[in-house]
Design a protein around this motif. Structure first.
Motif, PDB file in Angstrom:
ATOM      1  N   SER A  23       4.388   0.207  -3.882  1.00  0.00           N
ATOM      2  CA  SER A  23       3.556   1.187  -4.588  1.00  0.00           C
ATOM      3  C   SER A  23       4.366   1.953  -5.622  1.00  0.00           C
ATOM      4  O   SER A  23       3.906   2.179  -6.752  1.00  0.00           O
ATOM      5  CB  SER A  23       2.935   2.169  -3.589  1.00  0.00           C
ATOM      6  OG  SER A  23       2.014   1.532  -2.746  1.00  0.00           O
ATOM      7  N   ASP A  47      -4.669   1.741  -4.333  1.00  0.00           N
ATOM      8  CA  ASP A  47      -4.047   1.587  -3.022  1.00  0.00           C
ATOM      9  C   ASP A  47      -5.141   1.515  -1.967  1.00  0.00           C
ATOM     10  O   ASP A  47      -5.894   2.465  -1.777  1.00  0.00           O
ATOM     11  CB  ASP A  47      -3.121   2.777  -2.752  1.00  0.00           C
ATOM     12  CG  ASP A  47      -2.313   2.641  -1.477  1.00  0.00           C
ATOM     13  OD1 ASP A  47      -2.926   2.480  -0.406  1.00  0.00           O
ATOM     14  OD2 ASP A  47      -1.084   2.713  -1.535  1.00  0.00           O
ATOM     15  N   ILE A  93      -2.358  -3.095  -2.419  1.00  0.00           N
ATOM     16  CA  ILE A  93      -2.179  -2.487  -3.738  1.00  0.00           C
ATOM     17  C   ILE A  93      -2.799  -3.430  -4.760  1.00  0.00           C
ATOM     18  O   ILE A  93      -2.864  -4.656  -4.535  1.00  0.00           O
ATOM     19  CB  ILE A  93      -0.686  -2.282  -4.093  1.00  0.00           C
ATOM     20  CG1 ILE A  93       0.111  -1.785  -2.899  1.00  0.00           C
ATOM     21  CG2 ILE A  93      -0.514  -1.306  -5.261  1.00  0.00           C
ATOM     22  CD1 ILE A  93       1.605  -1.872  -3.067  1.00  0.00           C
TER      23      ILE A  93
END
Length: 244
Positions: A70, A87, A103
């Motif tokens: 992320s 996300d 993601i």
């Protein structure tokens, strides 16, 4: 023992009772959404018509890799106007598939992206890049889910196989997924998102700073600058249509 009539009197008609989600259930997407909306503290996906209810998340096998990816992907998003990052977003992919990718990175629909946000706020259609964290090659991420993403036109699919200490980055070519090459230094470069460079060795050792150092030259490249310019031009063109 209480009878069906007793239960009905106490809890309302049995036909109004919404069954819980359970892994292995075979449901239509509307039925999956109906049961999901009634569920509590559950994260589930529908993949090829089959329900998968997520178990407790282990830190080293999922939570930490998720955070690292992320951070890496968000750095690209911040430097690339016209893209959008998500996300664990619910993705209405087709009649049999409603996954929640770990993601995703997408091109904004105003810039020519294939996915969009529907009236209920859900993503619909294929994002350009989907990222999943999987335990190993045995995971459904590399089988049924891979086929669902491929069939629906997800252009790139990145999987971190945590137990195998390996990454698979697929690109869609003529309806088939092919792996992107890995350099001797362990770097993989996206074809669809210029400048998106992944330092696999850095992430495998948990070094996000080093992964960002490898990403930065990609963000400074002429290819990335041209990509950003192209997205800006597409947005301007789309906005001019709306003004007519």
């Amino acid at each position: 023992m209480a009878s069906a009539a007793d239960n009905s009197a106490k809890n309302g008609p049995l036909s109004d009772t919404i069954p819980p989600l359970a892994s292995g259930d075979r449901l239509t997407r509307p039925e999956f959404e109906r049961r999901y909306a009634a569920a509590r503290n559950v994260r589930a996906e529908l993949v090829e018509g089959v329900v998968y209810v997520q178990a407790a998340i282990r830190h080293q096998q999922h939570g930490q890799p998720h955070a690292l990816l992320s951070g890496w992907l968000s750095s690209y998003f911040m430097a690339t106007q016209g893209t959008d990052v998500g996300d664990a977003s619910t993705l209405r992919l087709d009649a049999d598939n409603e996954p929640q990718p770990d993601i995703l990175l997408r091109i904004d629909s105003a810039c020519g992206g294939a996915s969009s946000i529907d009236a209920e706020g859900y993503l619909t259609g294929p994002p350009e890049l989907v990222v999943e964290i999987a335990a190993s090659t045995a995971s459904y991420d590399l089988h049924d889910k891979l086929n669902a993403y491929r069939r629906n036109g997800v252009q790139e699919y990145l999987v971190w196989r945590v137990l195998d200490d390996a990454f698979d980055w697929f690109v869609l070519r003529e309806g088939r997924y092919e792996r992107l090459p890995v350099t001797e230094a362990g770097v993989i470069q996206s074809e669809l998102f210029p400048g998106l460079w992944l330092d696999t060795a850095a992430l495998l050792r948990g070094d996000l700073a080093a992964a960002i150092e490898t990403l930065n030259p990609g963000l400074d490249s002429a290819e990335h600058a041209a990509f950003c310019q192209r997205l800006a031009e597409l947005r301007t063109k789309e906005n001019s249509k709306d003004d007519r």
